[in-house]
Design a protein around this motif. Sequence first.
Motif, mmCIF file in Angstrom:
data_model
loop_
_atom_site.group_PDB
_atom_site.id
_atom_site.type_symbol
_atom_site.label_atom_id
_atom_site.label_comp_id
_atom_site.label_asym_id
_atom_site.label_seq_id
_atom_site.Cartn_x
_atom_site.Cartn_y
_atom_site.Cartn_z
ATOM 1 N N ALA A 590 -12.782 -18.695 -27.599
ATOM 2 C CA ALA A 590 -14.171 -18.517 -26.707
ATOM 3 C C ALA A 590 -15.153 -19.611 -27.033
ATOM 4 C CB ALA A 590 -14.795 -17.027 -26.961
ATOM 5 N N ALA A 591 -15.579 -19.491 -28.440
ATOM 6 C CA ALA A 591 -16.689 -20.633 -28.670
ATOM 7 C C ALA A 591 -15.935 -22.237 -28.050
ATOM 8 C CB ALA A 591 -16.747 -20.700 -30.180
ATOM 9 N N ASN A 592 -14.763 -22.368 -28.338
ATOM 10 C CA ASN A 592 -14.310 -23.881 -27.895
ATOM 11 C C ASN A 592 -14.472 -23.879 -26.256
ATOM 12 O OD1 ASN A 592 -14.036 -25.051 -30.458
ATOM 13 N ND2 ASN A 592 -11.881 -24.339 -30.645
ATOM 14 N N ASN A 593 -14.365 -23.189 -25.764
ATOM 15 C CA ASN A 593 -14.449 -22.899 -24.217
ATOM 16 C C ASN A 593 -15.874 -22.612 -23.717
ATOM 17 O OD1 ASN A 593 -11.605 -23.704 -23.045
ATOM 18 N ND2 ASN A 593 -11.179 -22.213 -24.740
ATOM 19 N N GLY A 594 -16.708 -22.450 -24.544
ATOM 20 C CA GLY A 594 -18.231 -22.131 -24.033
ATOM 21 C C GLY A 594 -18.316 -20.679 -23.261
ATOM 22 N N LEU A 595 -17.478 -19.879 -23.838
ATOM 23 C CA LEU A 595 -17.724 -18.271 -23.357
ATOM 24 C C LEU A 595 -18.312 -17.354 -24.563
ATOM 25 C CD1 LEU A 595 -16.747 -16.256 -21.358
ATOM 26 C CD2 LEU A 595 -14.957 -15.706 -22.692
ATOM 27 N N PRO A 596 -19.644 -17.195 -23.937
ATOM 28 C CA PRO A 596 -20.359 -16.209 -25.049
ATOM 29 C C PRO A 596 -19.519 -14.760 -25.321
ATOM 30 C CG PRO A 596 -21.762 -17.116 -23.207
ATOM 31 C CD PRO A 596 -20.240 -17.271 -22.802
ATOM 32 N N CYS A 597 -19.699 -14.617 -26.638
ATOM 33 C CA CYS A 597 -19.121 -13.476 -27.233
ATOM 34 C C CYS A 597 -20.243 -12.487 -27.979
ATOM 35 C CB CYS A 597 -17.572 -13.582 -27.829
ATOM 36 S SG CYS A 597 -16.610 -14.032 -26.810
ATOM 37 N N VAL A 598 -20.100 -11.309 -27.942
ATOM 38 C CA VAL A 598 -21.118 -10.744 -29.062
ATOM 39 C C VAL A 598 -20.467 -9.463 -29.426
ATOM 40 C CG1 VAL A 598 -23.085 -11.590 -28.154
ATOM 41 C CG2 VAL A 598 -22.391 -9.431 -27.293
ATOM 42 N N GLU A 599 -20.507 -9.099 -30.632
ATOM 43 C CA GLU A 599 -20.067 -7.866 -31.250
ATOM 44 C C GLU A 599 -20.972 -6.650 -31.335
ATOM 45 O OE1 GLU A 599 -16.664 -9.643 -34.047
ATOM 46 O OE2 GLU A 599 -18.689 -9.209 -34.983
ATOM 47 N N SER A 600 -20.763 -5.555 -30.959
ATOM 48 C CA SER A 600 -21.472 -4.235 -31.022
ATOM 49 C C SER A 600 -20.657 -3.095 -31.113
ATOM 50 C CB SER A 600 -22.420 -4.239 -29.690
ATOM 51 O OG SER A 600 -23.202 -2.976 -29.904
ATOM 52 N N PRO A 601 -20.503 -2.669 -32.686
ATOM 53 C CA PRO A 601 -19.772 -1.275 -32.780
ATOM 54 C C PRO A 601 -20.402 -0.256 -32.123
ATOM 55 C CG PRO A 601 -19.978 -2.838 -34.678
ATOM 56 C CD PRO A 601 -20.829 -3.535 -33.767
ATOM 57 N N GLU A 602 -21.705 -0.189 -32.169
ATOM 58 C CA GLU A 602 -22.400 1.236 -31.653
ATOM 59 C C GLU A 602 -22.103 1.136 -30.163
ATOM 60 O OE1 GLU A 602 -23.878 -1.682 -33.246
ATOM 61 O OE2 GLU A 602 -24.195 -0.736 -35.062
ATOM 62 N N LEU A 603 -21.993 0.122 -29.283
ATOM 63 C CA LEU A 603 -21.864 0.035 -27.904
ATOM 64 C C LEU A 603 -20.183 0.474 -27.682
ATOM 65 C CD1 LEU A 603 -23.362 -2.004 -24.908
ATOM 66 C CD2 LEU A 603 -20.738 -1.817 -25.414
ATOM 67 N N ALA A 604 -19.586 -0.067 -28.459
ATOM 68 C CA ALA A 604 -18.126 0.106 -28.388
ATOM 69 C C ALA A 604 -17.963 1.655 -28.561
ATOM 70 C CB ALA A 604 -17.268 -0.841 -29.158
ATOM 71 N N ARG A 605 -18.419 2.222 -29.636
ATOM 72 C CA ARG A 605 -18.074 3.556 -30.141
ATOM 73 C C ARG A 605 -18.741 4.444 -28.723
ATOM 74 N NH1 ARG A 605 -18.416 2.008 -35.369
ATOM 75 N NH2 ARG A 605 -20.551 1.819 -35.571
ATOM 76 N N MET A 606 -20.028 4.115 -28.490
ATOM 77 C CA MET A 606 -20.761 5.022 -27.282
ATOM 78 C C MET A 606 -19.762 5.099 -25.977
ATOM 79 S SD MET A 606 -22.448 4.554 -23.977
ATOM 80 C CE MET A 606 -23.376 3.018 -24.019
ATOM 81 N N MET A 607 -19.191 3.809 -25.946
ATOM 82 C CA MET A 607 -18.531 3.671 -24.659
ATOM 83 C C MET A 607 -16.967 4.640 -24.650
ATOM 84 S SD MET A 607 -19.509 1.854 -22.108
ATOM 85 C CE MET A 607 -20.884 0.543 -21.782
ATOM 86 N N GLN A 608 -16.469 4.516 -25.870
ATOM 87 C CA GLN A 608 -15.403 5.320 -26.109
ATOM 88 C C GLN A 608 -15.698 6.969 -26.038
ATOM 89 O OE1 GLN A 608 -14.410 3.990 -30.076
ATOM 90 N NE2 GLN A 608 -13.026 2.582 -29.407
#
Length: 677
Positions: A590-608
């Motif tokens: 992703a970084a090498n292709n310029g795609l922004p990525c972020v991690e959020s365990p809290e948001l992932a758990r909320m979605m689950q």
Amino acid sequence: MPGAIRGRLLTISQHRSAASVCFAMLGRESGGQSMAGRTLTEKIAARHRVRGDAVAGSFVTLRPRHLMTHDNSAAIIERFRHSGAPGVRYPWQCLVALDHDVQNTDPERMATWLDIARFCEQQHVDFRPCGSGIGHEIMVSEGLVVPGALCVAADSHANIYGALAALGTPVVRADAAAIWATGEFWWQVPESVQVVLNGSLSEGVSGKDLILGLCARFAGGEVRDRALEFCGPGVASLSMEDRLTVANMSTEWGAVAALFPVDDRTMQWMEAVRVERIKRGQRRFTRQQMDQWQDGALAADADAHWAARIEVDLDSVRSTAVGPDNLATPLAPGAAITVDKAFLVGCANARLADLRAAAQALDGRRVHSSVQFYVAAASREVQDDAVREGIWQTLIQAGARTLPPGCAMCIGLGEGVLRAGEVAVSATNRNWPGRMGEPGADAWLASPATVARAAVEGQLRGPDRPTNMQASFQPGFSSDRKLRQPDLCAGLETQITGRALLVRADDLDTDQIYPSTAVYRPLERHEMASLLLQNHDPQGARRIATADLLIGGFNFGCGSSREQAVTALQAAGIRAVIAGSLARTFSRNAANNGLPCVESPELARMMQARHAQATEPTLLLQGEVEIDFAASTLRALGEEFPFIRPAEPIQRLILDGGIQSTIRARFISPDRWEPEA
């Protein structure tokens, strides 16, 4: 697309400036290179550093001893030609081995192979045509990998090189093009886990059984994105073939490298390689160099910092099989699974010792009438050795169907592809849905001997008693670098807003994001987008077409190093990825292709939690989701979630639009930096 990206644009001159800053950031000098209290991973990285301090968590620029690329070389060549580089910087550094789609005789594919061969000839790069063998096997058996070396591959199973006390780690296509152009690549030094082996494996138990047991026993991310360093008295009992299998499949365990120490077995292997290469007119290394490998420098310091410590009793390891479609579920004791196909192929277990073990397990019996048993040697040299020993003839007489040396069905290409409803047992390293064929097939993984027995019996049988591996896990030191909030780089888009597609799965691997059957096909962007998520959700591509953001679960993008897992998302209009956690190689792509990525365990758990009762694998969320880089805040479904921004060097790559622009700026800028001699 209904969403929007807000921020300021850069002029061409500002872009070139950002690129030069980016390359400096990817391995900033930190004043000195102390070797006290270092892991072996850090020590070998330090030996190959161009810039930066090789300590866990730091970004460094490294110059590897060797880089291996394979069928993906066609795409890498295209990237390289756009880099502005006048030629391959260090031709001796590079090996190109065509090994994945070796059975394909399509005229278009043959023309591609010819183009790759011509490029290698023009650039004086070592080239191996289809049928020579798997690139990893060539690297370890022909003396290209030596103890203490940094060797990389544009393939996720580069970890295998660690069996020879080298630092082997995967890079991606964009990195490979950068290495061809400059001889170097960027890397974030991982934390290391010490794995202490005690005892010895029982008769009939192999390294494959050990690594399958470890993958099942520690399936909670204990070693994810870390380097493994094996030690302890049990190491001496493992053959080199066992070590190669364990190091190879450390990738599936989640590690980015796996190193064994130098010992008598290492030296015996290297001496055999040295003698054999001399017979073939190749002088890879000398006895004097071999003496240096034993001087004690290739070992972690006594006061090295470990992220964790794992202890394993090898005596407790049992022969096992895991699956289907995952590595966390061992076959139950007493179970009997009817199989349609059996595979002894791939870079994990198709060496001479593996073929020998399979031939012995056949015990003079013929393959069951309802089973198709496929065998491909890891290399032409391995096959020739198997013929001389009579092993190859034994397999053929038993009813095995032989294939040319190469990856074969490990990646679902060629004869034997799995169809929906079929059940297979394989000595390969991956069994994810769609990996070896259609998603509706079941695939189990096992050792070569177990695969051969299943082929003649028509059934894969569970153990007599539970496989109760005795092992312990102890957390240790862990770097706090990832907890620090990096500054926001000037010029980076501050907000990304739009509709989001929720992908309801943890451990979503690259085979489910983008199918292996399309990896080496030259496709237009819209064609790539149409294949997204087809092994996970047949409706996924249609839904993602109306989204701006993708939200995933934990360990999103695990598996292979295939670039299309990122570029196909970009082709579909995805502007950023949010996940509970991101697999390291996917993040690198992703970084090498310029795609922004972020991690959020809290948001992932909320979605689950909110969508626990949903039945669809993917969901288009109502309302907009916003990534606010300035405030380090995610906003979704009326809630806010803080996140840690990407590290500053990653932000610079995103700002550049990917590493290809960064590299090109070095060659078109009059003040470009030149690597050291």
